[in-house]
Design a protein around this motif. Structure first.
Motif, PDB file in Angstrom:
ATOM      1  N   ASP A 195     -41.736 -90.853 -49.661  1.00 19.18           N
ATOM      2  CA  ASP A 195     -43.046 -91.432 -49.421  1.00 19.18           C
ATOM      3  C   ASP A 195     -43.472 -91.300 -47.966  1.00 19.18           C
ATOM      4  N   ASP A 196     -42.562 -91.007 -47.087  1.00 20.04           N
ATOM      5  CA  ASP A 196     -42.839 -90.908 -45.666  1.00 20.04           C
ATOM      6  C   ASP A 196     -42.811 -89.439 -45.250  1.00 20.04           C
ATOM      7  N   PRO A 197     -43.982 -88.831 -45.032  1.00 22.27           N
ATOM      8  CA  PRO A 197     -44.010 -87.404 -44.685  1.00 22.27           C
ATOM      9  C   PRO A 197     -43.215 -87.073 -43.425  1.00 22.27           C
ATOM     10  N   GLN A 198     -43.208 -87.959 -42.451  1.00 16.79           N
ATOM     11  CA  GLN A 198     -42.455 -87.726 -41.220  1.00 16.79           C
ATOM     12  C   GLN A 198     -40.969 -87.653 -41.517  1.00 16.79           C
ATOM     13  N   ALA A 199     -40.456 -88.597 -42.297  1.00 15.58           N
ATOM     14  CA  ALA A 199     -39.035 -88.594 -42.651  1.00 15.58           C
ATOM     15  C   ALA A 199     -38.698 -87.364 -43.491  1.00 15.58           C
ATOM     16  N   SER A 254     -34.033 -81.963 -30.353  1.00 15.82           N
ATOM     17  CA  SER A 254     -35.003 -81.597 -31.382  1.00 15.82           C
ATOM     18  C   SER A 254     -36.021 -82.712 -31.558  1.00 15.82           C
ATOM     19  N   ASP A 255     -37.200 -82.321 -32.027  1.00 16.64           N
ATOM     20  CA  ASP A 255     -38.268 -83.267 -32.298  1.00 16.64           C
ATOM     21  C   ASP A 255     -39.131 -82.679 -33.400  1.00 16.64           C
ATOM     22  N   SER A 256     -39.544 -83.514 -34.323  1.00 18.28           N
ATOM     23  CA  SER A 256     -40.445 -83.102 -35.394  1.00 18.28           C
ATOM     24  C   SER A 256     -41.588 -84.099 -35.462  1.00 18.28           C
ATOM     25  N   TRP A 257     -42.787 -83.607 -35.748  1.00 17.66           N
ATOM     26  CA  TRP A 257     -43.948 -84.485 -35.827  1.00 17.66           C
ATOM     27  C   TRP A 257     -44.971 -83.893 -36.785  1.00 17.66           C
ATOM     28  N   LEU A 258     -45.840 -84.772 -37.287  1.00 16.27           N
ATOM     29  CA  LEU A 258     -46.918 -84.365 -38.170  1.00 16.27           C
ATOM     30  C   LEU A 258     -48.101 -83.931 -37.321  1.00 16.27           C
ATOM     31  N   ASP A 259     -48.792 -82.899 -37.764  1.00 19.52           N
ATOM     32  CA  ASP A 259     -49.989 -82.443 -37.069  1.00 19.52           C
ATOM     33  C   ASP A 259     -51.079 -83.493 -37.285  1.00 19.52           C
ATOM     34  N   PRO A 260     -51.664 -84.043 -36.209  1.00 16.94           N
ATOM     35  CA  PRO A 260     -52.667 -85.095 -36.379  1.00 16.94           C
ATOM     36  C   PRO A 260     -53.955 -84.606 -37.043  1.00 16.94           C
ATOM     37  N   TYR A 289     -54.102 -82.088 -39.546  1.00 20.42           N
ATOM     38  CA  TYR A 289     -53.891 -81.615 -40.914  1.00 20.42           C
ATOM     39  C   TYR A 289     -52.744 -82.388 -41.551  1.00 20.42           C
ATOM     40  N   ALA A 290     -53.003 -83.061 -42.647  1.00 15.25           N
ATOM     41  CA  ALA A 290     -51.988 -83.883 -43.311  1.00 15.25           C
ATOM     42  C   ALA A 290     -50.862 -83.043 -43.908  1.00 15.25           C
ATOM     43  N   ASP A 291     -51.128 -81.761 -44.161  1.00 13.20           N
ATOM     44  CA  ASP A 291     -50.120 -80.912 -44.798  1.00 13.20           C
ATOM     45  C   ASP A 291     -49.422 -79.974 -43.817  1.00 13.20           C
ATOM     46  N   GLU A 293     -43.329 -74.235 -37.543  1.00 10.63           N
ATOM     47  CA  GLU A 293     -44.499 -74.826 -38.183  1.00 10.63           C
ATOM     48  C   GLU A 293     -44.200 -74.921 -39.672  1.00 10.63           C
ATOM     49  N   TRP A 294     -44.391 -76.108 -40.222  1.00 11.04           N
ATOM     50  CA  TRP A 294     -44.106 -76.386 -41.620  1.00 11.04           C
ATOM     51  C   TRP A 294     -45.402 -76.660 -42.367  1.00 11.04           C
ATOM     52  N   LEU A 295     -45.463 -76.249 -43.634  1.00  8.53           N
ATOM     53  CA  LEU A 295     -46.588 -76.572 -44.501  1.00  8.53           C
ATOM     54  C   LEU A 295     -46.063 -77.348 -45.702  1.00  8.53           C
ATOM     55  N   LEU A 296     -46.781 -78.407 -46.065  1.00  7.88           N
ATOM     56  CA  LEU A 296     -46.400 -79.235 -47.205  1.00  7.88           C
ATOM     57  C   LEU A 296     -47.018 -78.648 -48.463  1.00  7.88           C
ATOM     58  N   GLU A 297     -46.158 -78.219 -49.392  1.00 12.45           N
ATOM     59  CA  GLU A 297     -46.630 -77.636 -50.651  1.00 12.45           C
ATOM     60  C   GLU A 297     -45.889 -78.269 -51.808  1.00 12.45           C
ATOM     61  N   ASP A 298     -46.633 -78.874 -52.713  1.00  9.00           N
ATOM     62  CA  ASP A 298     -46.052 -79.526 -53.896  1.00  9.00           C
ATOM     63  C   ASP A 298     -44.948 -80.508 -53.520  1.00  9.00           C
ATOM     64  N   GLY A 299     -45.167 -81.253 -52.445  1.00 12.72           N
ATOM     65  CA  GLY A 299     -44.219 -82.278 -52.022  1.00 12.72           C
ATOM     66  C   GLY A 299     -43.048 -81.794 -51.189  1.00 12.72           C
ATOM     67  N   ASP A 300     -42.971 -80.478 -50.926  1.00  7.12           N
ATOM     68  CA  ASP A 300     -41.871 -79.920 -50.131  1.00  7.12           C
ATOM     69  C   ASP A 300     -42.406 -79.309 -48.840  1.00  7.12           C
ATOM     70  N   TRP A 301     -41.696 -79.544 -47.747  1.00  7.36           N
ATOM     71  CA  TRP A 301     -42.038 -78.905 -46.478  1.00  7.36           C
ATOM     72  C   TRP A 301     -41.415 -77.516 -46.473  1.00  7.36           C
ATOM     73  N   LEU A 302     -42.255 -76.484 -46.325  1.00  7.67           N
ATOM     74  CA  LEU A 302     -41.786 -75.100 -46.270  1.00  7.67           C
ATOM     75  C   LEU A 302     -42.035 -74.532 -44.888  1.00  7.67           C
TER      76      LEU A 302
END
Length: 143
Positions: A23-27, A88-94, A96-98, A127-136
């Protein structure tokens, strides 16, 4: 407390935490980056390629086929492969939600035994893209 109760409680906590990650896209993004590292270290080409976006590009010119060939060669050449994340650091693009991003300083080593036969230090940007619930993984650049 009996051991079985303690074990049951530990399993319940693990299930709750794994549910939160979905449920947490960041996690979930952090978990995808960790899975990428584990798939390389486990020399699991199929799992690695399952994390690569169909439109993947590395340094703007290399594609998914390059990932397959490079991983296969590295896995055949070295019995032990390690990815050591120095930072390392990971973050969501402010905007684009995906879309998510990761950046890391890492060492990649390969060895037949205990001592590395090859090693490299890299600064990577992913750079990751969220597709069908998976980060690719869609983009990879390194220095």
């Amino acid at each position: 407390m009996p051991v079985w109760k303690l074990a049951t409680a530990a399993v319940m906590v693990a299930l709750l935490l794994s549910g939160c990650a979905r449920d947490d896209p960041q996690a979930a993004l952090v978990a995808a980056a960790k899975a990428l590292q584990e798939n390389i270290e486990n020399k699991d080409t199929a799992a690695l390629l399952a994390q690569i976006h169909p439109e993947f590009r590395a340094n703007q010119v290399l594609d998914r086929e390059w990932v397959r060939r490079t991983a296969t060669l590295m896995f055949l050449r070295h019995r032990n492969v390690k990815v050591l994340a120095l930072s390392s650091d990971s973050w969501l693009d402010p905007s684009y939600a995906d879309k998510g991003r990761s950046e890391a300083q890492l060492a990649l080593t390969g060895a037949q035994g205990l001592l590395p036969q090859s090693a490299g230090h890299y600064h990577v940007r992913l750079e990751w893209l969220l597709e069908d619930g998976d980060w690719l993984l869609a983009r990879l650049d390194w220095e």
